[in-house]
Design a protein around this motif. Structure first.
Motif, mmCIF file in Angstrom:
data_model
loop_
_atom_site.group_PDB
_atom_site.id
_atom_site.type_symbol
_atom_site.label_atom_id
_atom_site.label_comp_id
_atom_site.label_asym_id
_atom_site.label_seq_id
_atom_site.Cartn_x
_atom_site.Cartn_y
_atom_site.Cartn_z
ATOM 1 N N LYS A 179 0.853 -1.079 0.048
ATOM 2 C CA LYS A 179 0.051 0.069 -0.188
ATOM 3 C C LYS A 179 0.899 1.187 0.116
ATOM 4 O O LYS A 179 0.567 2.397 -0.678
ATOM 5 C CB LYS A 179 -0.901 0.023 1.239
ATOM 6 C CG LYS A 179 -1.807 1.194 1.372
ATOM 7 C CD LYS A 179 -2.709 1.220 2.686
ATOM 8 C CE LYS A 179 -3.547 2.577 2.578
ATOM 9 N NZ LYS A 179 -4.714 2.244 3.515
ATOM 10 N N TYR A 180 1.826 1.187 0.704
ATOM 11 C CA TYR A 180 2.832 2.381 0.975
ATOM 12 C C TYR A 180 3.903 2.233 0.200
ATOM 13 O O TYR A 180 4.723 3.245 0.336
ATOM 14 C CB TYR A 180 2.807 2.659 2.450
ATOM 15 C CG TYR A 180 1.779 3.004 3.172
ATOM 16 C CD1 TYR A 180 1.292 4.253 3.124
ATOM 17 C CD2 TYR A 180 1.104 2.285 4.205
ATOM 18 C CE1 TYR A 180 0.186 4.618 3.665
ATOM 19 C CE2 TYR A 180 0.002 2.330 4.886
ATOM 20 C CZ TYR A 180 -0.545 3.829 4.689
ATOM 21 O OH TYR A 180 -1.722 4.113 5.206
ATOM 22 N N GLU A 181 4.239 1.286 -0.626
ATOM 23 C CA GLU A 181 5.275 1.198 -1.378
ATOM 24 C C GLU A 181 6.314 1.223 -0.747
ATOM 25 O O GLU A 181 7.491 1.914 -1.295
ATOM 26 C CB GLU A 181 5.257 2.327 -2.697
ATOM 27 C CG GLU A 181 3.997 2.111 -3.635
ATOM 28 C CD GLU A 181 4.066 3.050 -4.587
ATOM 29 O OE1 GLU A 181 4.680 4.289 -4.487
ATOM 30 O OE2 GLU A 181 3.199 3.093 -5.527
ATOM 31 N N PHE A 182 6.785 0.499 0.284
ATOM 32 C CA PHE A 182 7.902 0.489 1.119
ATOM 33 C C PHE A 182 8.905 -0.345 0.459
ATOM 34 O O PHE A 182 8.669 -1.375 -0.413
ATOM 35 C CB PHE A 182 7.700 -0.135 2.478
ATOM 36 C CG PHE A 182 7.035 0.922 3.291
ATOM 37 C CD1 PHE A 182 6.672 2.356 3.185
ATOM 38 C CD2 PHE A 182 6.232 0.570 4.541
ATOM 39 C CE1 PHE A 182 5.993 3.241 3.932
ATOM 40 C CE2 PHE A 182 5.632 1.233 5.390
ATOM 41 C CZ PHE A 182 5.507 2.730 4.976
ATOM 42 N N ASP A 183 10.224 -0.106 0.408
ATOM 43 C CA ASP A 183 11.321 -0.987 0.024
ATOM 44 C C ASP A 183 11.263 -2.361 1.122
ATOM 45 O O ASP A 183 11.302 -2.249 2.141
ATOM 46 C CB ASP A 183 12.699 -0.207 0.433
ATOM 47 C CG ASP A 183 13.798 -1.153 -0.360
ATOM 48 O OD1 ASP A 183 13.772 -2.193 -0.628
ATOM 49 O OD2 ASP A 183 14.764 -0.420 -0.587
ATOM 50 N N LEU A 184 11.192 -3.511 0.158
ATOM 51 C CA LEU A 184 11.077 -4.710 0.877
ATOM 52 C C LEU A 184 12.419 -5.116 1.537
ATOM 53 O O LEU A 184 12.393 -5.864 2.636
ATOM 54 C CB LEU A 184 10.846 -5.955 -0.223
ATOM 55 C CG LEU A 184 9.479 -5.805 -0.575
ATOM 56 C CD1 LEU A 184 9.075 -6.979 -1.643
ATOM 57 C CD2 LEU A 184 8.345 -6.069 0.236
ATOM 58 N N GLY A 185 13.273 -4.380 1.412
ATOM 59 C CA GLY A 185 14.688 -4.532 1.973
ATOM 60 C C GLY A 185 14.620 -4.014 3.406
ATOM 61 O O GLY A 185 15.305 -4.553 4.257
#
Length: 283
Positions: free
Chosen positions: A245-251
């Motif tokens: 939803k918030y397009e966070f970096d999966l890292g």
């Protein structure tokens, strides 16, 4: 009042199941399983009829459908009578919560033979059901339990074959949607593991409507929002929703977690909830 969205599980799409899953479903044979496992002789003097007859709707069950030994034989009969009591009142708009919860408790504490017996009994009550044209009690009950209890590995794909045939052949759209909904729930329950916590009333009511379950979550900056999940959803899956939803970096995924705070009169009980834990457990 916030109305949760409908579950996506009730729609059959090309990507609903993987190629491997579909291959195993199509290779399974529900009626071969029944012919090999449904007993047609009770005591030495009782002829229970053919397999097809035993697998049709009835008001009572003299002996379990499968060969249950010792004490679990009486459990199998108890399960059937509980199913019947839950579904018999067609005037109710909702399933009786206490009885549904008790049934789930029995199944979760029973061996896999009883769980397979339950799923066969549910198919029995769905076939030639004289009330099915205007009532879905059996489908609703099967949908609720499928999010908590999984059949054995031996029976798993045979049960899916029955439901898959319903999805493909039924002329009733509601029936097809229930069958698909249950198929998806069974797969997710198997993948995520059976529940160890019994359902609350709100959870069952949302499942009855094929709706997702709402939960308000709070951030460390004081903001909050309502997220929606299924009864089998894990904390990891909830985190995935937020990251998407918030397009966070999966890292940075390992930097985020769910923290449970239970407010009591004299103190707050605080726990970090591990990713594999089902969301409903702390709730």
């Amino acid at each position: 009042t916030l109305i949760p969205p409908l579950s996506k599980d009730m729609y059959f799409r090309k990507e609903t199941f993987s190629e491997d899953q579909l291959k195993k479903i199509k290779a399974a044979d529900f009626w071969k399983f029944c012919n090999e496992n449904v007993i047609t002789k009770g005591y030495s003097f009782i002829d229970l009829g053919s397999v097809e007859t035993r697998m049709e709707y009835s008001h009572d069950l003299l002996v379990p459908l499968t060969e249950l030994q010792g004490e679990i034989k009486s459990v199998g009969i108890k399960v059937f009578r509980t199913i019947y009591k839950i579904c018999e009142d067609r005037r109710r708009l909702q399933l009786p919560f206490a009885k549904v919860r008790k049934l789930i408790q029995i199944l979760l504490t029973s061996p896999t033979e009883v769980k397979d017996e339950f799923y066969l009994q549910m198919v029995k009550q769905l076939r030639s059901n004289p009330y099915s044209h205007n009532n879905n009690n059996e489908w609703v009950l099967l949908a609720v339990v499928s999010g908590f209890v999984s059949p054995s590995e031996y029976f798993f794909y045979n049960m899916h074959k029955y439901l898959f045939n319903v999805v493909q052949s039924s002329h009733n759209q509601e029936t097809r949607m229930w069958a698909c909904y249950i198929m998806k729930r069974l797969f997710r329950t198997k993948d995520n593991g059976e529940r160890t916590v019994l359902p609350c009333v709100d959870e069952i009511r949302n499942i009855e409507k094929r709706r997702q379950i709402p939960m308000e979550i709070y951030y460390l900056n004081g903001a909050s929002e309502v997220m929606f999940f299924e009864s089998y959803s894990t904390v990891q899956e909830l985190k995935n929703q937020l990251f998407e939803k918030y397009e966070f970096d999966l890292g940075f995924e390992s930097c985020f977690g769910l923290y449970e705070i239970c407010k009591k009169k004299q103190y707050n009980e605080e726990n970090f909830v591990e990713d594999p834990i089902k969301v409903k457990r702390p709730l």
